[in-house]
Structure formats: structure tokens, C-alpha cells
Design an enzyme around this catalytic site. Structure first.
Site, PDB file in Angstrom:
ATOM      1  N   LYS A  19      -3.960  -0.628  -8.625  1.00 32.19           N
ATOM      2  CA  LYS A  19      -3.778  -1.984  -9.022  1.00 32.19           C
ATOM      3  C   LYS A  19      -4.357  -2.553 -10.130  1.00 32.19           C
ATOM      4  O   LYS A  19      -5.529  -1.847 -10.609  1.00 32.19           O
ATOM      5  CB  LYS A  19      -4.503  -2.643  -7.704  1.00 32.19           C
ATOM      6  CG  LYS A  19      -4.568  -4.384  -7.757  1.00 32.19           C
ATOM      7  CD  LYS A  19      -3.181  -5.066  -7.692  1.00 32.19           C
ATOM      8  CE  LYS A  19      -3.215  -6.504  -7.672  1.00 32.19           C
ATOM      9  NZ  LYS A  19      -1.951  -6.838  -7.315  1.00 32.19           N
TER      10      LYS A  19
ATOM     11  N   GLY B 252       0.898  -1.157  -0.023  1.00 28.02           N
ATOM     12  CA  GLY B 252       0.133   0.017  -0.071  1.00 28.02           C
ATOM     13  C   GLY B 252       0.788   1.358   0.192  1.00 28.02           C
ATOM     14  O   GLY B 252       1.763   1.424   0.864  1.00 28.02           O
TER      15      GLY B 252
ATOM     16  N   ASP C  44      -0.980   4.264  -6.448  1.00 27.46           N
ATOM     17  CA  ASP C  44       0.368   4.039  -6.291  1.00 27.46           C
ATOM     18  C   ASP C  44       1.188   5.224  -6.736  1.00 27.46           C
ATOM     19  O   ASP C  44       2.504   5.496  -6.054  1.00 27.46           O
ATOM     20  CB  ASP C  44       0.840   2.516  -6.733  1.00 27.46           C
ATOM     21  CG  ASP C  44       0.289   1.664  -5.797  1.00 27.46           C
ATOM     22  OD1 ASP C  44       1.110   1.074  -4.906  1.00 27.46           O
ATOM     23  OD2 ASP C  44      -0.824   1.163  -5.933  1.00 27.46           O
TER      24      ASP C  44
ATOM     25  N   ARG D  89       9.848  -1.515  -4.890  1.00 28.23           N
ATOM     26  CA  ARG D  89       8.443  -1.664  -5.463  1.00 28.23           C
ATOM     27  C   ARG D  89       8.526  -0.447  -6.445  1.00 28.23           C
ATOM     28  O   ARG D  89       8.111   0.734  -5.763  1.00 28.23           O
ATOM     29  CB  ARG D  89       7.480  -1.669  -4.766  1.00 28.23           C
ATOM     30  CG  ARG D  89       7.124  -2.877  -3.713  1.00 28.23           C
ATOM     31  CD  ARG D  89       6.847  -4.093  -4.542  1.00 28.23           C
ATOM     32  NE  ARG D  89       5.561  -3.799  -5.197  1.00 28.23           N
ATOM     33  CZ  ARG D  89       4.243  -3.924  -4.866  1.00 28.23           C
ATOM     34  NH1 ARG D  89       3.951  -4.049  -3.500  1.00 28.23           N
ATOM     35  NH2 ARG D  89       3.089  -3.583  -5.444  1.00 28.23           N
TER      36      ARG D  89
ATOM     37  N   GLN E 193      -6.371  -8.953  -3.290  1.00 28.33           N
ATOM     38  CA  GLN E 193      -6.236  -8.062  -2.132  1.00 28.33           C
ATOM     39  C   GLN E 193      -7.493  -7.617  -1.603  1.00 28.33           C
ATOM     40  O   GLN E 193      -7.667  -7.249  -0.436  1.00 28.33           O
ATOM     41  CB  GLN E 193      -5.325  -6.967  -2.351  1.00 28.33           C
ATOM     42  CG  GLN E 193      -3.767  -7.717  -2.449  1.00 28.33           C
ATOM     43  CD  GLN E 193      -2.801  -6.743  -3.042  1.00 28.33           C
ATOM     44  OE1 GLN E 193      -3.121  -5.857  -3.814  1.00 28.33           O
ATOM     45  NE2 GLN E 193      -1.490  -6.747  -2.538  1.00 28.33           N
TER      46      GLN E 193
END
Length: 380
Positions: free
Chosen positions: A264, A65, A253, A98, A212
Site C-alpha cells: 500500500k 488483501g 501485494d 486488481r 485502511q
């Protein structure tokens, strides 16, 4: 379509275990995480004693997250500093864990900058390590405060767009307290609507390939006593066509300078559906998720995940022979296309809600003005 309502009950936090915390046992400081890969069946903590352990936790999605990754990254730098490891090396490893999530790099750089400034100013590694830890704790607190403000701004926008309550909100992936120092981003808005008695139904996309939504958003919604229904990602279209969705709320994100939103994978199709059916598509994220150095959606690096996340289903207590440790659901050797994110262009986004307010319409100019205003508040 028949509607159901959640049982009444106390609105409590999703878990009694903090999602992230710094501890200092006798053997040395550690960063303790709620392992999100074990939810919803188990609430298990993961202890990181150094930056490489945290990098692995980030890559495995034990911690995830955008806002929480920023907090974790900052604490990771502090952990390296306090334990006497190479801070720059740890920072670069954390920053690259990430690549799509800009908050991770923001958090890492903030703690690294505090460490470097203190080290240059004093020459004392202990003082520098304390400065890095202070920066991480400050970021943690600020994110919790930002979450509260985003929820208030988001609820006000929903009331403006959908007066009268009875709101049926569709969400994708997970954007609650499991991704934040507070109660989250998009989920926090839905939670505020629930507490205000305006939420009729939270539609929860299961969110392939890692589920998720099913594992985490449903878990949070159930703990808060919210009326929610889980659906497969490809069932969303039928909900829209039946007139059962009043608004879409997602997190982000990374938001490019032009307002393109990386979230996502599966978010972009929802935006297309929402536009066709004249349903508001709202993105909720802190200002730190806006990246002025990324000019547009095409410039966003989209992380590619392992193919076995698509070709196998993970069942921790079942002994299987899949390459990724799961139950094979596709023939051996099947190639899989598995991007972690997709990018929604700004013209499909009704509004971006941040702790500094909402931007609508979403343009490069309006985002730049928002970021400038935020910097004035921060430095004022």
C-alpha cells in the site's frame, strides 16, 4: 513520550462474521463476504451470486488483501463453474480486477487449472466444478496454516533482532485476519508478540487515502485488546526521530524476483525512514506473493485509484454532491495522484518473512532458493 496500555480483556477474533465463506442455499451456491468498506461501524455481509459481482466487490475493496484475494479468486472460479457460467471468461475478469496483487491471479489460475484438468479427464462439468471448489477450499485452508507459520517465524525474528520484549511496532495498511484465511501476515506477527507479552505498543498508520489502517487495523487491534495508537501517515517521521519505533512490519501485494516489494502506498517512505534511523523494516507475506515472473520493482504494475478517493472524504450517512459520493475536501476539478501502491527496493528491506522462514539479506538468489524449497515441500 507517554505510553498507554490497552484494557485487559479476552483476546478474541476481530469479528464473529467469517471474512469469506461458501454457502449453498436452496436457490444456488453463493460466496458470502464481510463487506470491509462498511467497517468499523457496521459488520455487513455481501452476497455474490456470480463472478461479475465478485469482481465489483474486489474493485470496490469490499474484499481485499493479497492472500484473501487469492482465496476469493479461486472461489469465484468455482462459483462460475458450479452455476454453469463460462469459466474462462470469469477467470480472466477476476484476474484483472486488481492487477498489482499477484495472489489474486495465483488463486484464479489454481482453481481454473483444477477445473480444466477434471473437465478434460472426465468430460463432466459437474465433476469439474467440484474440482474447482475443492481447489478453492484447499487454498483457503493452506492460507490459514501459512498464517500461523508466518506468525511464528516473524516472532522468532523479532526476538532475535529485539531481545527483551517491550517492542514498539509500526504497521501500515491492514494485514490481519481481514486479509487472510487465518490471522493475517504482518499483523499476525504483532498479534503473536502481544500474546507472548512482548508487544508494548502497536503504532497504526491511518493509511491514506482509504484509511485502511484507521478503519481496519485499529478495529482488529481493539478487538484483540492490543495496546495501539493511531497516527496520520505523515506523523511517522516524528515517531522515528523520537526513538519510539523498534520495528516496522508490513505485508505485501507482490514481491518481485529481485526482492522489490509492492505494498500500500506509503510503505516506501517508511522503509527510507527505517533505514535512516537503523530500525528493522520487515515484510511478512506468503510465498505465493513472490512472483518470479516479475523481474524487478520497475516491472510491477501499480494500480491507479480514482482521484475522488483523495479529493473527497466518504461519509455514507451524509448526503453530499461530490463526484465520488463523498464530502469534497479540495476544489472542484482538482486532479489527484492516487497510486494504490508503491515499491520498496530490496536493499531497504531487512527481511522477508514467509511460512517457509525468513530471508535476510533480501536478494534474488535467496528468494529463488526459498521458492524452490517451498515447491519441494508442496510436491513432496
Amino acid at each position: 513520550m507517554a505510553d498507554q496500555y490497552a484494557q485487559s480483556g479476552e483476546d478474541k477474533r476481530p469479528t464473529e462474521i467469517p471474512v469469506i465463506r461458501w454457502e449453498e442455499p436452496p436457490e444456488g451456491p453463493v460466496l458470502v463476504l464481510l463487506d470491509q468498506t462498511r467497517l468499523p461501524t457496521e459488520e455487513v455481509e455481501l452476497v455474490c451470486t456470480d463472478a461479475p459481482a465478485l469482481v465489483e466487490a474486489i474493485r470496490s475493496l469490499a474484499v481485499r488483501g493479497a492472500p484473501l484475494l487469492g482465496i476469493a479468486g479461486a472461489y469465484g472460479v468455482a462459483l462460475a463453474a458450479v452455476r454453469g457460467f463460462d469459466v474462462q471468461e470469469a477467470a480472466r475478469a477476476l484476474e484483472g480486477a486488481r492487477p498489482t496483487a499477484v495472489n489474486l491471479a495465483v488463486g484464479v489460475r489454481r482453481a481454473e487449472s483444477a477445473h480444466r484438468t477434471a473437465l478434460v479427464g472426465t468430460g463432466d462439468p459437474t465433476v469439474a466444478a467440484t474440482a474447482a471448489l475443492t481447489a478453492a477450499r484447499t487454498l483457503h485452508r493452506e492460507d490459514a496454516e501459512a498464517s500461523t507459520r508466518m506468525a511464528a517465524h516473524g516472532l522468532a525474528l523479532l526476538d532475535e533482532l529485539l531481545p527483551g520484549g517491550g517492542q514498539r511496532i509500526l504497521t501500515h495498511c491492514n494485514s490481519g485476519s481481514l486479509v487472510s484465511g487465518g490471522e493475517g501476515t504482518a499483523f499476525a506477527v504483532a498479534l503473536a508478540a502481544h500474546r507472548a507479552g512482548r508487544l508494548r505498543r502497536l503504532w497504526v498508520d491511518e493509511t491514506r487515502p482509504l484509511l485502511q489502517g484507521a478503519r481496519l487495523t485499529a478495529y482488529e487491534a481493539a478487538r484483540h485488546g492490543m495496546a495501539y495508537t493511531l497516527l496520520t501517515d505523515n506523523a511517522a517521521g516524528s515517531l522515528f526521530s523520537a526513538g519510539e519505533v523498534d520495528a516496522v512490519l508490513i505485508g505485501a501485494d507482490r514481491i518481485a524476483a529481485d526482492g522489490s516489494v509492492a505494498n500500500k502506498v506509503g510503505s516506501y517512505p517508511l522503509a527510507v525512514l527505517a533505514r535512516y534511523h537503523h530500525v528493522p523494516f520487515i515484510v511478512v507475506a506468503p510465498v505465493t506473493t513472490v512472483d518470479p515472473d516479475t523481474p524487478d520493482g520497475a516491472s510491477i504494475e501499480v494500480e491507479q485509484r480514482p482521484g475522488h478517493e483523495v479529493t473527497e472524504v466518504t461519509a455514507p450517512q451524509v448526503h453530499v454532491a461530490g463526484a465520488g459520493g463523498g464530502i469534497p475536501v479540495a476544489p472542484l476539478g482538482t486532479q489527484a495522484y492516487n497510486p494504490a501502491f508503491d515499491v520498496t527496493p530490496p536493499e531497504l528491506v531487512t527481511a522477508i518473512v514467509t511460512e517457509e522462514g525468513a530471508v535476510s539479506p533480501v536478494t534474488a538468489e535467496s528468494l529463488a532458493e526459498l521458492c524452490a524449497r517451498s515447491r519441494q515441500v508442496t510436491t513432496g
